[in-house]
Design an enzyme around this catalytic site. Structure first.
Site, PDB file in Angstrom:
ATOM      1  N   CYS A 199       0.533  -1.093  -0.257  1.00  0.00           N
ATOM      2  CA  CYS A 199       0.151  -0.095   0.130  1.00  0.00           C
ATOM      3  C   CYS A 199       1.230   1.357  -0.178  1.00  0.00           C
ATOM      4  O   CYS A 199       2.094   1.230   0.320  1.00  0.00           O
ATOM      5  CB  CYS A 199      -0.782   0.375   1.591  1.00  0.00           C
ATOM      6  SG  CYS A 199      -2.256   1.303   1.301  1.00  0.00           S
ATOM      7  N   TYR A 224      -3.629   1.961  12.035  1.00  0.00           N
ATOM      8  CA  TYR A 224      -4.668   0.714  12.619  1.00  0.00           C
ATOM      9  C   TYR A 224      -4.725  -0.722  12.253  1.00  0.00           C
ATOM     10  O   TYR A 224      -5.343  -1.619  11.713  1.00  0.00           O
ATOM     11  CB  TYR A 224      -5.576   1.473  13.278  1.00  0.00           C
ATOM     12  CG  TYR A 224      -6.631   2.555  12.228  1.00  0.00           C
ATOM     13  CD1 TYR A 224      -6.834   1.453  11.201  1.00  0.00           C
ATOM     14  CD2 TYR A 224      -6.937   2.930  12.260  1.00  0.00           C
ATOM     15  CE1 TYR A 224      -7.808   1.694   9.782  1.00  0.00           C
ATOM     16  CE2 TYR A 224      -7.613   3.813  11.403  1.00  0.00           C
ATOM     17  CZ  TYR A 224      -8.222   3.553   9.997  1.00  0.00           C
ATOM     18  OH  TYR A 224      -8.527   3.744   8.636  1.00  0.00           O
ATOM     19  N   GLY A 260      -4.586  -4.548   1.072  1.00  0.00           N
ATOM     20  CA  GLY A 260      -3.690  -3.349   0.837  1.00  0.00           C
ATOM     21  C   GLY A 260      -3.964  -2.548  -0.376  1.00  0.00           C
ATOM     22  O   GLY A 260      -4.888  -2.362  -0.279  1.00  0.00           O
ATOM     23  N   SER A 315     -12.594   4.766   0.701  1.00  0.00           N
ATOM     24  CA  SER A 315     -12.036   5.202   2.075  1.00  0.00           C
ATOM     25  C   SER A 315     -11.172   6.007   2.792  1.00  0.00           C
ATOM     26  O   SER A 315     -10.526   6.541   2.638  1.00  0.00           O
ATOM     27  CB  SER A 315     -10.691   4.029   2.955  1.00  0.00           C
ATOM     28  OG  SER A 315     -10.940   2.351   2.325  1.00  0.00           O
ATOM     29  N   CYS A 352     -20.281 -18.683   9.003  1.00  0.00           N
ATOM     30  CA  CYS A 352     -19.437 -17.781   8.203  1.00  0.00           C
ATOM     31  C   CYS A 352     -18.457 -19.125   7.291  1.00  0.00           C
ATOM     32  O   CYS A 352     -19.078 -20.159   7.656  1.00  0.00           O
ATOM     33  CB  CYS A 352     -18.720 -16.858   8.809  1.00  0.00           C
ATOM     34  SG  CYS A 352     -17.715 -17.639  10.066  1.00  0.00           S
ATOM     35  N   ASP A 386     -10.900 -13.096   5.343  1.00  0.00           N
ATOM     36  CA  ASP A 386      -9.840 -11.594   5.386  1.00  0.00           C
ATOM     37  C   ASP A 386      -8.995 -11.424   6.621  1.00  0.00           C
ATOM     38  O   ASP A 386      -8.236 -10.936   6.337  1.00  0.00           O
ATOM     39  CB  ASP A 386     -10.640 -10.331   4.779  1.00  0.00           C
ATOM     40  CG  ASP A 386      -9.735  -8.838   5.170  1.00  0.00           C
ATOM     41  OD1 ASP A 386      -9.041  -9.324   4.340  1.00  0.00           O
ATOM     42  OD2 ASP A 386     -10.163  -7.968   5.142  1.00  0.00           O
ATOM     43  N   CYS A 442     -24.577 -15.497  25.482  1.00  0.00           N
ATOM     44  CA  CYS A 442     -24.804 -15.202  23.951  1.00  0.00           C
ATOM     45  C   CYS A 442     -26.060 -16.317  23.310  1.00  0.00           C
ATOM     46  O   CYS A 442     -27.402 -15.394  22.749  1.00  0.00           O
ATOM     47  CB  CYS A 442     -23.749 -15.444  23.262  1.00  0.00           C
ATOM     48  SG  CYS A 442     -22.861 -13.942  23.114  1.00  0.00           S
TER      49      CYS A 442
END
Length: 447
Positions: free
Chosen positions: A28, A34, A82, A138, A275, A291, A332
C-alpha cells in the site's frame, strides 16, 4: 501460462460464495496506523514482486465464475489490498476481459474496488465508469479525524488526496460508497461524521468498528470503546431519521438489522449465524478462510490447484464456518438479541462474559445499546414493508396496515362479484332459480 481450456468438469460449490481478491497483497502507499494487513508481508518472506501473475489471475477468474452454483445469476468480484490501484488500470482491463471470456451466457458480472482514493485520476475515472465498477472509498471523516491515523508512507496526511479522488469519481459518475473505520477518536463525533459523509455525496455508508490488540495482547487504545460504538450508532440513526434520509441514504448497519428483523438471513458475514462463505485469494493464488484469518493455519487451497470449490466445501472450511455458531458462550445463546448479531465477528470475541465464560464479543455492550434503541423503529419499518408500504412510512405503520387490509377486502369483494357474475352467466335468465324458490332466476337470485 496455464492453459485453462484443458480444465473441464470443474466442481461447483454447494452454496454461493464470495471471494475477496488481494492482487497486490498487503502492499500500500499508505501506512494507516491501525491497518491489520500491512504486517502480512512477513508471511511471504520470499516475495519480491507483489503482483498477481497472469496465470493466477486467469485461474482465479475462471474458477470463481465456474465454481459458483449453476443458479447463481450474478458473480461479484471484490478487489482489495493493500491498495489495488497500485497495479495500474491495465491490470484491471485484463481482468475485465477475462471475465467476459469465461462468463456463461446470461450470467451477470459485477466488480467492486476498495481503494484509499489517493491515486485516482482521469484514466481511472473513465475506466471505472465505462466498466460500471462500484468503488468503496476509505475515508474516516473530516480532515482532523481522517488524518489522525490515515497517513502515507512518509507520515504525511492524506485527506486532500482522498478528496481529489472523490471528485474524480463524482465527475465520471462512478457509483461509490464510503467505508469508515470507527476508532477511539472519530466515534465520539457522530454528528460531524454523518454530516460530513452525506454532504460529501455518499449515499451508502459503512462503519467498521476498529478492534485491535497491542503487542501485549491487550485491546489497543486505538480501538473504539464499546459504549462509544453504541452511542455512535444510536446518534447516527437519530440523525438519519431527523434528516428524513430513510430510503435516500443507506447505512449498512441499518440495512442489516432491518433484514434480520424481517426474518431474512444476514447479508453481512459478521452478523450471520455461521461464516466461511467469504474467502480471500492472495496475490500468489493462495486461498484463505477469511480476510481476517490470512494465517498459515487458515490456508485452505490455491487457485493453481483448481481447488476453489473443493476448498470451500472441505472439512476444514466447513468447521471454520460452523465454529462461529458452535463456540458461542451461553451468555450469547440466551441473549434476546442473538438473532440480530449472532455473536458478531469471531475475531472480536476477546471479552469475558459476566459469569466468567470466554468468547464474548468485545463490542457486545455497543450492540445491545444499538438494538435496544433502534429495534422499535426497525420493527415498524418491517411491518410497513410487509404491508406493501415503504420503510419511510414507519411512523404511520398503522395506516399502512389498515390500507392494506382495505385493499385485501376490496380485492376479496371484487373476486366474489366476478365469481357471482360468472355463475349467473351460466344460468339462463328464464331458467328456474337454483335456490329452489320455484321462481325464474331473473325474478329471484339473478336480480
Amino acid at each position: 501460462m496455464i492453459d485453462c481450456s484443458t480444465l473441464v468438469h470443474r466442481p461447483r460449490a454447494k452454496q454461493p460464495f464470495h471471494a475477496i481478491a488481494k492482487p497486490i497483497g498487503p502492499i500500500c502507499n499508505l501506512d494507516c496506523r491501525y491497518c491489520f494487513y500491512l504486517g502480512k508481508k512477513r508471511q511471504f518472506p520470499q516475495t519480491s514482486v507483489w503482483r498477481m501473475k497472469a496465470d493466477a489471475l486467469e485461474m482465479f477468474i475462471r474458477q470463481y465464475i465456474e465454481s459458483q452454483p449453476s443458479d447463481v445469476p450474478t458473480v461479484t468480484f471484490a478487489w482489495q489490498g493493500g491498495e489495488p490501484t497500485l497495479l495500474g488500470v491495465d491490470f484491471f482491463r485484463q481482468a475485465v476481459e477475462l471475465q467476459r471470456r469465461f462468463a456463461r451466457a446470461g450470467l451477470g458480472i459485477e466488480n467492486a474496488l476498495q481503494t484509499n482514493g489517493t491515486l485516482l485520476d482521469e484514466e481511472w475515472g473513465r475506466f471505472l465508469a465505462v466498466n460500471h465498477f462500484l468503488v468503496g472509498l476509505s475515508v474516516d471523516g473530516p480532515r482532523e479525524l481522517h488524518d489522525r491515523y490515515r497517513l502515507d508512507n512518509r507520515g504525511r496526511p492524506t485527506f486532500d488526496a482522498v478528496m481529489r479522488g472523490l471528485e474524480v469519481l463524482k465527475k465520471h459518475r462512478v457509483e461509490f460508497n464510503t467505508l469508515t473505520v470507527l476508532h477511539e477518536a472519530n466515534a465520539q463525533h457522530p454528528d460531524e461524521m454523518y454530516d460530513f459523509l452525506t454532504d460529501a455525496g455518499s449515499k451508502f455508508l459503512q462503519f467498521i468498528p476498529l478492534v485491535m490488540k497491542d503487542e501485549n495482547d491487550a485491546v489497543h487504545p486505538y480501538s473504539v470503546r464499546p459504549a462509544d460504538y453504541g452511542s455512535f450508532l444510536n446518534r447516527t440513526i437519530d440523525l438519519w431519521l431527523k434528516r428524513e434520509h430513510v430510503g435516500k441514504v443507506f447505512v449498512q448497519d441499518f440495512d442489516v438489522t432491518l433484514s434480520s428483523v424481517m426474518g431474512f438471513p444476514s447479508p453481512l458475514c459478521t452478523r450471520a449465524e455461521t461464516c466461511g462463505c467469504a474467502v480471500v485469494v492472495e496475490h500468489n493464488g493462495d486461498i484463505y478462510s477469511c480476510d481476517h484469518y490470512v494465517f498459515p493455519e487458515n490456508l485452505i487451497g490455491a487457485v493453481q490447484d483448481d481447488a476453489m470449490a473443493t476448498s470451500l466445501d472441505g472439512d476444514r472450511q466447513t468447521r471454520f464456518g460452523a465454529d462461529k455458531r458452535d463456540a458461542l458462550p451461553r451468555y450469547c445463546r440466551e441473549c434476546s438479541y442473538r438473532r440480530l448479531c449472532n455473536g458478531g465477528c469471531p475475531k472480536d470475541r476477546i471479552a469475558i462474559a459476566p459469569h466468567g465464560e470466554s468468547g464474548l464479543n468485545y463490542l457486545c455492550e455497543g450492540f445491545k445499546m444499538f438494538f435496544a434503541h433502534s429495534l422499535p423503529v426497525f420493527e415498524k419499518m418491517g411491518r410497513c414493508l410487509n404491508a406493501g408500504g415503504t420503510a419511510d412510512q414507519w411512523q404511520n405503520v398503522e395506516a399502512v396496515e389498515e390500507r392494506r387490509r382495505w385493499d385485501m377486502q376490496a380485492d376479496f369483494r371484487s373476486q366474489l362479484a366476478l365469481r357471482g357474475r360468472a355463475q349467473r352467466a351460466q344460468i339462463g335468465r328464464n331458467a328456474p332459480c337454483p335456490c329452489g324458490s320455484g321462481l325464474k332466476h331473473k325474478k329471484c337470485c339473478g336480480r
